[in-house]
Design a protein around this motif. Structure first.
Motif, PDB file in Angstrom:
ATOM      1  N   PHE A 192     -33.101 -45.372   9.776  1.00 61.06           N
ATOM      2  CA  PHE A 192     -31.923 -44.852   9.282  1.00 61.06           C
ATOM      3  C   PHE A 192     -31.440 -45.238  10.347  1.00 61.06           C
ATOM      4  CE2 PHE A 192     -34.101 -41.970   6.976  1.00 61.06           C
ATOM      5  CZ  PHE A 192     -32.997 -40.846   6.114  1.00 61.06           C
ATOM      6  N   SER A 193     -30.190 -45.784  10.295  1.00 54.50           N
ATOM      7  CA  SER A 193     -28.935 -45.634  11.183  1.00 54.50           C
ATOM      8  C   SER A 193     -28.553 -45.074  12.362  1.00 54.50           C
ATOM      9  CB  SER A 193     -27.281 -46.258  10.497  1.00 54.50           C
ATOM     10  OG  SER A 193     -26.607 -46.034  10.105  1.00 54.50           O
ATOM     11  N   PRO A 194     -28.656 -45.284  13.522  1.00 55.45           N
ATOM     12  CA  PRO A 194     -28.403 -44.047  14.323  1.00 55.45           C
ATOM     13  C   PRO A 194     -26.837 -42.828  13.594  1.00 55.45           C
ATOM     14  CG  PRO A 194     -28.059 -46.470  15.713  1.00 55.45           C
ATOM     15  CD  PRO A 194     -27.908 -46.196  14.378  1.00 55.45           C
ATOM     16  N   ASP A 195     -26.108 -43.156  13.155  1.00 51.75           N
ATOM     17  CA  ASP A 195     -24.754 -42.574  12.604  1.00 51.75           C
ATOM     18  C   ASP A 195     -25.680 -42.202  11.918  1.00 51.75           C
ATOM     19  OD1 ASP A 195     -24.928 -44.124  10.632  1.00 51.75           O
ATOM     20  OD2 ASP A 195     -22.910 -44.816  11.636  1.00 51.75           O
ATOM     21  N   GLY A 196     -26.145 -41.987  11.070  1.00 49.49           N
ATOM     22  CA  GLY A 196     -27.142 -41.451   9.901  1.00 49.49           C
ATOM     23  C   GLY A 196     -26.326 -41.670   8.035  1.00 49.49           C
ATOM     24  N   ILE A 229     -40.920 -58.033   4.723  1.00 47.45           N
ATOM     25  CA  ILE A 229     -41.059 -57.405   6.755  1.00 47.45           C
ATOM     26  C   ILE A 229     -40.994 -56.741   6.968  1.00 47.45           C
ATOM     27  CG2 ILE A 229     -38.148 -56.303   7.660  1.00 47.45           C
ATOM     28  CD1 ILE A 229     -36.278 -57.651   5.271  1.00 47.45           C
ATOM     29  N   SER A 230     -41.510 -56.520   8.423  1.00 45.41           N
ATOM     30  CA  SER A 230     -41.789 -56.035   9.047  1.00 45.41           C
ATOM     31  C   SER A 230     -41.493 -54.982   9.812  1.00 45.41           C
ATOM     32  CB  SER A 230     -43.391 -56.671  10.282  1.00 45.41           C
ATOM     33  OG  SER A 230     -42.068 -57.855  11.110  1.00 45.41           O
ATOM     34  N   SER A 231     -40.009 -55.049  10.519  1.00 49.82           N
ATOM     35  CA  SER A 231     -39.595 -54.170  11.360  1.00 49.82           C
ATOM     36  C   SER A 231     -37.797 -54.483  10.482  1.00 49.82           C
ATOM     37  CB  SER A 231     -39.702 -54.298  12.632  1.00 49.82           C
ATOM     38  OG  SER A 231     -38.935 -55.501  13.387  1.00 49.82           O
ATOM     39  N   LEU A 232     -37.227 -52.966  10.591  1.00 48.75           N
ATOM     40  CA  LEU A 232     -36.001 -52.812  10.343  1.00 48.75           C
ATOM     41  C   LEU A 232     -35.672 -51.769  11.713  1.00 48.75           C
ATOM     42  CD1 LEU A 232     -35.416 -52.374   7.187  1.00 48.75           C
ATOM     43  CD2 LEU A 232     -34.913 -53.889   8.284  1.00 48.75           C
ATOM     44  N   SER A 233     -34.612 -52.524  12.680  1.00 46.22           N
ATOM     45  CA  SER A 233     -33.864 -51.638  13.578  1.00 46.22           C
ATOM     46  C   SER A 233     -32.898 -51.688  13.817  1.00 46.22           C
ATOM     47  CB  SER A 233     -34.378 -51.893  15.252  1.00 46.22           C
ATOM     48  OG  SER A 233     -35.799 -52.449  14.856  1.00 46.22           O
ATOM     49  N   PHE A 234     -31.622 -51.225  14.275  1.00 44.35           N
ATOM     50  CA  PHE A 234     -31.051 -50.675  13.866  1.00 44.35           C
ATOM     51  C   PHE A 234     -30.413 -51.077  15.680  1.00 44.35           C
ATOM     52  CE2 PHE A 234     -30.594 -49.515   9.308  1.00 44.35           C
ATOM     53  CZ  PHE A 234     -29.529 -49.682   9.281  1.00 44.35           C
ATOM     54  N   SER A 235     -28.844 -51.504  15.631  1.00 44.93           N
ATOM     55  CA  SER A 235     -28.007 -51.538  16.997  1.00 44.93           C
ATOM     56  C   SER A 235     -26.887 -50.115  16.998  1.00 44.93           C
ATOM     57  CB  SER A 235     -27.037 -52.123  17.235  1.00 44.93           C
ATOM     58  OG  SER A 235     -25.999 -51.710  16.170  1.00 44.93           O
ATOM     59  N   HIS A 236     -27.529 -49.172  18.661  1.00 45.33           N
ATOM     60  CA  HIS A 236     -26.944 -47.891  18.245  1.00 45.33           C
ATOM     61  C   HIS A 236     -25.610 -47.832  17.997  1.00 45.33           C
ATOM     62  CE1 HIS A 236     -30.340 -48.183  20.465  1.00 45.33           C
ATOM     63  NE2 HIS A 236     -30.281 -46.868  20.753  1.00 45.33           N
ATOM     64  N   ASP A 237     -25.366 -49.121  17.982  1.00 45.47           N
ATOM     65  CA  ASP A 237     -23.263 -48.899  17.195  1.00 45.47           C
ATOM     66  C   ASP A 237     -23.302 -48.481  15.699  1.00 45.47           C
ATOM     67  OD1 ASP A 237     -24.031 -50.940  16.696  1.00 45.47           O
ATOM     68  OD2 ASP A 237     -21.681 -51.741  18.091  1.00 45.47           O
ATOM     69  N   SER A 238     -24.869 -48.609  14.996  1.00 47.16           N
ATOM     70  CA  SER A 238     -24.678 -49.043  14.039  1.00 47.16           C
ATOM     71  C   SER A 238     -24.726 -50.196  12.908  1.00 47.16           C
ATOM     72  CB  SER A 238     -24.287 -47.764  13.138  1.00 47.16           C
ATOM     73  OG  SER A 238     -25.320 -46.803  13.399  1.00 47.16           O
ATOM     74  N   LYS A 239     -23.960 -51.013  13.373  1.00 46.95           N
ATOM     75  CA  LYS A 239     -23.536 -52.093  13.188  1.00 46.95           C
ATOM     76  C   LYS A 239     -24.163 -53.458  12.560  1.00 46.95           C
ATOM     77  CE  LYS A 239     -19.101 -51.551  15.162  1.00 46.95           C
ATOM     78  NZ  LYS A 239     -18.029 -51.621  16.098  1.00 46.95           N
ATOM     79  N   ILE A 270     -36.222 -54.299  18.711  1.00 46.68           N
ATOM     80  CA  ILE A 270     -35.629 -53.452  18.735  1.00 46.68           C
ATOM     81  C   ILE A 270     -34.401 -53.319  20.070  1.00 46.68           C
ATOM     82  CG2 ILE A 270     -36.779 -52.481  20.644  1.00 46.68           C
ATOM     83  CD1 ILE A 270     -37.053 -49.503  19.701  1.00 46.68           C
ATOM     84  N   PHE A 271     -33.245 -52.372  19.784  1.00 44.84           N
ATOM     85  CA  PHE A 271     -32.157 -52.670  20.731  1.00 44.84           C
ATOM     86  C   PHE A 271     -32.964 -51.768  21.736  1.00 44.84           C
ATOM     87  CE2 PHE A 271     -30.269 -54.966  16.481  1.00 44.84           C
ATOM     88  CZ  PHE A 271     -30.038 -55.731  17.032  1.00 44.84           C
ATOM     89  N   SER A 272     -32.039 -52.220  22.842  1.00 48.93           N
ATOM     90  CA  SER A 272     -31.701 -51.146  23.883  1.00 48.93           C
ATOM     91  C   SER A 272     -30.507 -50.065  23.835  1.00 48.93           C
ATOM     92  CB  SER A 272     -31.356 -52.284  25.192  1.00 48.93           C
ATOM     93  OG  SER A 272     -29.846 -52.864  25.375  1.00 48.93           O
ATOM     94  N   SER A 273     -30.645 -49.509  25.059  1.00 53.40           N
ATOM     95  CA  SER A 273     -29.636 -48.117  24.912  1.00 53.40           C
ATOM     96  C   SER A 273     -27.908 -48.980  24.679  1.00 53.40           C
ATOM     97  CB  SER A 273     -29.869 -47.085  25.329  1.00 53.40           C
ATOM     98  OG  SER A 273     -29.375 -47.699  26.501  1.00 53.40           O
ATOM     99  N   ASP A 274     -28.126 -49.407  25.261  1.00 49.56           N
ATOM    100  CA  ASP A 274     -26.343 -49.942  25.104  1.00 49.56           C
ATOM    101  C   ASP A 274     -26.350 -51.533  24.395  1.00 49.56           C
ATOM    102  OD1 ASP A 274     -28.098 -52.050  26.490  1.00 49.56           O
ATOM    103  OD2 ASP A 274     -26.815 -51.717  28.586  1.00 49.56           O
ATOM    104  N   ASP A 275     -27.411 -51.603  23.586  1.00 50.85           N
ATOM    105  CA  ASP A 275     -26.804 -52.821  22.959  1.00 50.85           C
ATOM    106  C   ASP A 275     -27.380 -54.103  23.176  1.00 50.85           C
ATOM    107  OD1 ASP A 275     -27.814 -50.730  20.230  1.00 50.85           O
ATOM    108  OD2 ASP A 275     -25.362 -50.629  20.197  1.00 50.85           O
ATOM    109  N   ASN A 276     -27.039 -54.364  24.335  1.00 46.34           N
ATOM    110  CA  ASN A 276     -26.082 -55.495  24.903  1.00 46.34           C
ATOM    111  C   ASN A 276     -27.839 -56.435  25.152  1.00 46.34           C
ATOM    112  OD1 ASN A 276     -23.834 -54.784  25.939  1.00 46.34           O
ATOM    113  ND2 ASN A 276     -25.105 -54.215  28.253  1.00 46.34           N
TER     114      ASN A 276
END
Length: 740
Positions: A192-196, A229-239, A270-276
């Motif tokens: 799921f994206s972080p914004d659901g 595909i082995s993994s799907l990870s969203f950035s925390h801004d869901s973009k 996987i993204f860090s909490s600030d997506d940087n």
């Protein structure tokens, strides 16, 4: 033992740490080896060992716990780990599912573990009670391949192999809400994206479902095609979504559908909490950190795993990465590359020119151009308001022997200002102006903080009495050039001076006469002199020619000149030297570099320590200027070293070898296996190098694996013996024998 040291860089880091600790215990040149190994891998934080390969790792929301999932034959294990202690929390959650478990996921609040099984059902487990929440969720016609929780924990998505239908379940009612159909390939990853608002499905391609409209984006072909595909990870801004494959990682912009391939990477990512930062697996089972804004790799790859990495997770604060591997370990890494031995105190707005500890070690005083700050050493916080009263840079600080008063000194164009402060109230007690027409180059307080000795550019030394506010007698005259450094002996009876005339002179404070002839050994001017606390040794440093240790009684050199051989550093002029309280160690200060020396062996300890917080050695306010360290002091117990620098910070360094032992044991988190012990120690009886850790973690893991194989073959009695010995060596890695 030192000849047996494996390289700390070539994949043998754990063995090198244990050998360094063992060498230190046996007094086999262990101090330097211990520090060098700790410095070799500054990003390595800890290793957690399990009974089998880790399929999934996940941080709790407060960052204090790691949730992990392990698959082992027909048993499935959920283990909780305390990050602070590096040990499991309570008993593992174990359940047996003859058909086996295919998909798994942790709820956002970490209280529910969802498992998809090969009997076409989904099981929800309460982690706290270790009991199922309800009967299995039935709705699929084939085994479950992938499951995921929504960000709010209210929905669970599951997909099965054959019917290629995704079911959204209501966690509260355990009932299906909707079926998303129309997929033509097996789904291997789901998130799921972080914004659901979006559900991403990955197989041989990527499909994005808009959960508001229940419409899909259609197939977005991945570079991984036709591999799943082995993994799907969203950035925390869901973009953005990171698509992890078996040989590549792509970043997909959800709105523009544009893709960018991350070089050298593969899933998981996987993204860090600030997506940087994007953390992803790379070649040789390493982890690379990718700067998402500047599109470049940060630092060197994180190496330590020796098999495939199944899962990567960032801690909530973004400072730690956990990676779970088939090699049966979870490894914790520091995201920021920085010296693990120091902490910074920030509070000055100008360079820190002087630091000194109170006699009881509870207070650290720091002086700058702007003020004096008193720090509570336990809390690392300022005590009260800054002490403001000087109009120029504070050159020296000293506490009175009872710790109740602190004395600070500064110099203006033609005067020296000395201020006495009440430590408890922070009030100014006395302000004295010292008439000093010539420019002094050095000053030092006597051990009783009643006298200041000044080394002057007129080749003399003056003694100033703080109580009478007058000079004591005539200047001390015997040097033929600038007096760069002065120091009192621990009992205050001897004063030593170092000069640009390349000599060191010892003075009798009472008679004010030189003691014997000048000490000659340096080929350049003397920049610093220091007495050892036991009063037996004198150290002097020259301009670019190293450090000399002198025997006070015989007034002769102890061995040869101490010349820097710290790797990859160039100390240059050593501007300050200081002994540890036990007189066993010496610290040399040169620009932004601290060198640790063993006084007895006269050899460097570990690598040089960089005091500058800007690793390049430069600062925005002072371009092309390397920031030197201006003040340094040991805590009274000798376990910490404080340094003040032009980078406006104070660094607190852990220089306690016993603490280094604890750090090393905390990182490796195990003892030598019996096999390793025999390799490095020969036929000596196996013993614990780290006394508070299990006897043989690796051996227990191997025995438990053998026992499970025997149990699977029906050889119960043989399995019992293996399990019993494994439990004796390390009970934390023995699971699957509960029915014996």
């Amino acid at each position: 033992m030192a000849t047996e040291f494996p390289s700390a860089i070539n994949g043998h880091y754990e063995q090198a740490l244990l050998l360094a600790v063992q060498a230190f215990k046996e007094k086999d040149t262990g101090v330097s080896s211990l520090l060098r190994v700790l410095q070799a891998k500054r990003q390595r934080k800890a290793v957690l060992y399990g009974p089998s390969g880790f399929s999934n790792v996940h941080f709790s929301s407060d960052g204090k716990t790691i949730f992990s999932q392990i698959k082992n034959y027909t048993s499935n294990i959920v283990m909780l780990w305390d990050i602070a202690t590096r040990q499991p929390i309570g008993k593992p959650l174990i359940w047996y599912s003859p058909p086996g478990v295919s998909g798994f996921a942790f709820s956002p609040e970490n209280n529910i573990f969802a498992a998809g099984t090969y009997d076409n059902t989904v099981i929800l487990w309460n982690i706290d009670t270790q009991q199922p929440l309800s009967k299995p969720l039935i709705g699929h016609s084939s085994n479950i391949s992938s499951i995921a929780f929504s960000p709010d924990g209210k929905l669970l998505a599951s997909e099965s192999n054959d019917d290629t239908v995704v079911i959204l379940w209501d966690i509260e009612t355990q009932q299906p809400l909707i079926k998303l159909s129309g997929h033509f390939n097996r789904i291997s990853s789901m998130n799921f994206s972080p914004d659901g608002k979006t559900l991403a499905l990955g197989g041989s391609n990527v499909i994005l479902w808009n959960l508001d409209t229940k419409m899909s984006s259609g197939k977005l072909l991945s570079k991984n095609y036709p591999l799943p595909i082995s993994s799907l990870s969203f950035s925390h801004d869901s973009k953005t979504i990171a698509i992890g494959g078996y040989d590549s990682v792509e970043l997909l912009d959800i709105y523009t559908k544009k893709k960018f391939e991350v070089p050298f990477g593969k899933g998981p990512a996987i993204f860090s909490s600030d997506d940087n930062i994007l953390a992803l697996e790379s070649k040789n089972h390493t982890i690379i950190l990718w700067d998402t804004e500047n599109k470049k790799i940060l630092g060197k790859p994180l190496s330590g795993h020796f098999w495939y990495i199944n899962s990567i997770a960032f801690s909530p604060d973004g400072k730690t990465i956990a990676s779970g591997s088939i090699d049966k370990t979870i490894r914790l890494w520091n995201v920021e590359i920085k010296e693990s031995l120091n902490k910074s105190l920030v509070g000055h707005s100008w360079y820190v020119s002087s630091v000194v500890f109170s006699p009881d070690g509870k207070i650290l005083a720091s002086g700058s151009f702007d003020k004096v700050i008193l720090w509570n050493f336990d809390t690392k916080k300022p005590i009260g308001k800054p002490l403001i009263g000087h109009s120029s840079s504070i050159e020296s600080l000293a506490f009175s022997p009872d710790g109740k008063t602190i004395v600070s000194a500064t110099s203006d164009t033609d005067t020296i200002t000395v201020i006495l402060w009440d430590v408890k109230t922070g009030k100014l007690l006395d302000k004295s102006l010292v008439d000093n027409p010539d420019s002094y180059l050095s000053l030092v307080f006597s051990p009783d903080a009643k006298t200041i000795a000044f080394g002057d550019s007129d080749n003399t030394i003056r003694l100033w009495n703080i109580e009478t506010k007058k000079y004591t007698g005539e200047p001390l005259v015997n040097h033929s050039d600038n007096v760069r450094s002065v120091a009192f002996s621990p009992d205050g009876k001897i004063l030593v001076s170092g000069s640009d005339d390349n000599t060191v002179i010892l003075w009798d404070v009472d008679t004010r006469k030189p003691i014997g002839k000048p000490l000659i050994g340096h080929s350049s001017g003397i920049h610093s002199v220091a007495f050892s606390p036991d009063g037996k040794t004198l150290a002097s440093s020259g301009n670019y020619d190293g450090v000399i240790l002198w025997d006070i009684n015989t007034r002769k050199m102890l061995g040869k000149l101490l010349i820097n051989d710290f790797r990859d550093t160039n100390l240059g002029s050593i501007d300050k030297i200081i002994f540890s309280p036990n007189s066993k160690f010496l610290v040399s200060v040169s620009n932004e570099i601290l060198g640790l020396w063993n006084v007895e062996t006269r050899k460097p300890i570990g690598e040089a320590l960089l005091t500058n917080s800007n690793t390049s050695g430069y600062d925005d306010d002072y371009n092309d200027i390397i920031f030197p360290t201006l003040g340094v002091d040991f805590s009274p117990d000798g376990k910490n070293l404080a340094s003040g620098s032009w980078d406006k910070t104070i660094k607190l360094w852990d220089v306690d070898p016993e603490s280094w032992v604890k750090q090393a044991c905390a990182i490796v988190n195990r003892n030598f296996s019996h096999e390793e012990w025999k390799k490095y120690m020969g036929n000596r009886p196996h013993e614990k190098t780290c006394p508070n850790l299990p006897k043989d973690t690796l051996g227990a893991m191997e025995l438990a694996q053998q026992a499970r194989e025997l149990l699977h073959e029906g050889k119960t009695e043989e399995a019992k013996k293996k399990f019993a010995l494994a439990r004796e060596w390390d009970k934390n890695v023995v699971f699957g024998d509960e029915e014996l």
